[in-house]
Write a protein that holds these residues in place. Structure first.
Motif, short mmCIF file in Angstrom:
data_model
loop_
_atom_site.label_atom_id
_atom_site.label_comp_id
_atom_site.label_asym_id
_atom_site.label_seq_id
_atom_site.Cartn_x
_atom_site.Cartn_y
_atom_site.Cartn_z
N TRP A 34 0.84 -1.21 0.00
CA TRP A 34 0.00 0.00 0.00
C TRP A 34 0.87 1.24 0.00
O TRP A 34 1.85 1.29 0.74
CB TRP A 34 -0.89 0.01 1.25
CG TRP A 34 -1.83 1.20 1.30
CD1 TRP A 34 -3.09 1.28 0.80
CD2 TRP A 34 -1.54 2.48 1.87
NE1 TRP A 34 -3.61 2.52 1.03
CE2 TRP A 34 -2.67 3.29 1.68
CE3 TRP A 34 -0.42 3.06 2.51
CZ2 TRP A 34 -2.74 4.61 2.12
CZ3 TRP A 34 -0.48 4.36 2.94
CH2 TRP A 34 -1.64 5.13 2.74
N PRO A 35 0.52 2.27 -0.80
CA PRO A 35 -0.55 2.31 -1.79
C PRO A 35 -0.04 1.92 -3.17
O PRO A 35 1.06 2.29 -3.56
CB PRO A 35 -0.97 3.78 -1.77
CG PRO A 35 0.31 4.52 -1.44
CD PRO A 35 1.10 3.62 -0.56
N GLN A 36 -0.86 1.22 -3.90
CA GLN A 36 -0.51 0.79 -5.24
C GLN A 36 -1.39 1.45 -6.30
O GLN A 36 -1.23 1.18 -7.49
CB GLN A 36 -0.65 -0.73 -5.36
CG GLN A 36 0.46 -1.49 -4.63
CD GLN A 36 1.83 -1.24 -5.26
OE1 GLN A 36 2.03 -1.49 -6.44
NE2 GLN A 36 2.76 -0.74 -4.46
N ARG A 37 -2.31 2.31 -5.89
CA ARG A 37 -3.18 3.01 -6.83
C ARG A 37 -3.61 4.33 -6.20
O ARG A 37 -3.35 4.58 -5.01
CB ARG A 37 -4.40 2.16 -7.17
CG ARG A 37 -5.21 1.64 -5.99
CD ARG A 37 -6.30 0.70 -6.46
NE ARG A 37 -6.97 0.01 -5.38
CZ ARG A 37 -8.01 0.47 -4.69
NH1 ARG A 37 -8.50 1.67 -4.98
NH2 ARG A 37 -8.57 -0.25 -3.74
N PRO A 38 -4.25 5.22 -6.95
CA PRO A 38 -4.65 6.52 -6.41
C PRO A 38 -5.56 6.40 -5.19
O PRO A 38 -6.33 5.45 -5.05
CB PRO A 38 -5.39 7.17 -7.60
CG PRO A 38 -4.78 6.54 -8.80
CD PRO A 38 -4.52 5.11 -8.40
N ARG A 40 -8.54 8.24 -2.92
CA ARG A 40 -9.62 9.23 -2.99
C ARG A 40 -9.67 10.01 -1.69
O ARG A 40 -9.68 9.44 -0.61
CB ARG A 40 -10.97 8.56 -3.25
CG ARG A 40 -11.11 8.01 -4.65
CD ARG A 40 -12.57 7.70 -4.95
NE ARG A 40 -13.17 6.83 -3.96
CZ ARG A 40 -14.42 6.92 -3.51
NH1 ARG A 40 -15.22 7.87 -3.94
NH2 ARG A 40 -14.89 6.06 -2.63
N GLN A 68 1.74 8.20 -4.70
CA GLN A 68 0.55 7.90 -5.50
C GLN A 68 -0.32 9.15 -5.56
O GLN A 68 -0.33 9.95 -4.61
CB GLN A 68 -0.25 6.75 -4.90
CG GLN A 68 0.35 5.37 -5.09
CD GLN A 68 0.24 4.88 -6.53
OE1 GLN A 68 -0.56 5.38 -7.31
NE2 GLN A 68 1.05 3.88 -6.87
N TYR A 95 -7.77 3.49 0.73
CA TYR A 95 -7.89 4.15 -0.56
C TYR A 95 -9.04 5.15 -0.63
O TYR A 95 -9.25 5.79 -1.66
CB TYR A 95 -8.04 3.11 -1.68
CG TYR A 95 -6.76 2.36 -1.93
CD1 TYR A 95 -5.69 2.95 -2.59
CD2 TYR A 95 -6.61 1.04 -1.47
CE1 TYR A 95 -4.50 2.26 -2.79
CE2 TYR A 95 -5.42 0.34 -1.68
CZ TYR A 95 -4.37 0.97 -2.34
OH TYR A 95 -3.19 0.28 -2.53
#
Length: 334
Positions: A34-38, A40, A68, A95
């Motif tokens: 973590w984190p591997q994507r955007p 929010r 990220q 996320y």
């Protein structure tokens, strides 16, 4: 050194050199993957307001620290309750984060607990509170009220009640003045408005006598001599108004109507992710970029996390619920 060993050495050395410029980011890398994507970053208020302004700077700083994108998403409505409820029901995977203020997380629950359908203590884990903001009680200059002592004298002896504007039930503009009226026995008449802008416009025009507003909103009218600052609603005086006392100085401690902004994760977010977010937020909240938007104009950067933040939430919920009960039951102020 063998060819294989030499090649392995060069590979490791080259990796170390590439990693050096990213040391700051890697030092804040979260455990596992973590984190591997955007991420929010949900702001429950419209774009352009104080919570949104603070949030966008914090989100930008977090993106740099975590490596990220941190994408601000404005989910508005119901005095912030729609956005808060959305995050409360989101997966606790790090996320989806919430950037509320006191009104959206605490004020809503006290005013309409059944309607909001979330619990600020059970449904969220505080990452940290990062700014405190104080509003100011203003008088229309033509009233001749020059300070809070004059207001007390006028409001107790006036044949007609002094009028004050409020931006809605349960708002700081209503509750803070209600608190003053009860504490000092002031004769006041509440006039509701659908927002700060029309309230301040009528205050400047002399259609109401007093009202609460953020310093930046009223500063121009103060400079032009149309509004007079009477009291800071909070625990600390404002540098811009050093001679104006706080309600805390007058003996009013609870409820505390200072407005905070902060960052929260859904309850049950893994502890390692929470710890890493707190570490990153501590850096972001102390950054020069954040200080530029969060210092002055009635705002003060802070950093409260963990049990300190949780204790503040519990205290504010308890004191506001008691205050609401006293008003509903007609219990005199202590």
């Amino acid at each position: 050194m063998t060819h294989c060993s030499r090649r392995r050495f060069l590979t490791l050395a080259g990796g170390a050199l590439l990693a050096a410029p990213l040391a700051g980011r890697l030092a804040l890398a979260a455990p596992g993957d973590w984190p591997q994507r955007p991420i929010r970053y949900v702001v429950p208020w419209p774009a352009g307001g104080p919570t949104d302004t603070f949030g966008r700077v914090i989100a930008n700083e977090l993106a740099t620290l975590l490596g990220q994108p941190v994408v601000v998403e404005n989910r508005t409505g119901a005095t912030g309750a729609i956005g808060v409820r959305h995050v409360a029901r989101s997966e606790p995977d790090g996320y989806t984060l919430l950037a509320p203020n006191t009104t959206s997380l605490i004020g809503n629950v006290v005013a309409t607990p059944e309607a909001v359908d979330f619990d600020p203590l059970k449904d969220f884990t505080p990452i940290g509170l990062f700014v405190d903001s104080s509003v100011v009680l203003w008088a229309q200059a033509s009233t001749g009220i020059a300070n809070f002592a004059a207001l007390r004298e006028r409001a107790r002896d006036a044949e007609r009640p002094l009028s004050f504007g409020t931006t809605g039930g349960g708002s700081v503009s209503e509750l803070s003045v209600e608190q003053l009226a009860r504490h000092f026995g002031l004769n006041l008449l509440k006039v509701p408005y659908k927002g700060t802008a029309p309230q301040v416009a009528d205050l400047v025009a002399g259609h109401i006598d007093i009202g609460v507003a953020d310093y930046p909103v009223a500063a121009g009218h103060f400079a032009s001599g149309k509004l007079v600052p009477l009291l800071v609603i909070g625990r600390q005086r404002l540098p811009e108004l050093p001679e104006v006392p706080t309600n805390f100085e007058l003996g009013i401690e609870e409820p505390d109507f200072t407005i905070w902004n902060g960052l929260f994760a859904p309850a049950a977010t893994p502890a390692p992710i929470v710890a890493r977010l707190r570490e990153a937020l501590a850096v972001a909240a102390r950054s020069e970029a954040f200080r530029k938007v969060a210092e002055g104009q009635g705002n003060r950067p802070i950093f409260q996390t963990g049990e300190e933040a949780s204790a503040r939430l519990r205290r504010e919920l308890d004191s506001r619920r008691k205050f609401k009960e006293q008003i509903e039951r007609g219990v005199p102020a202590a």
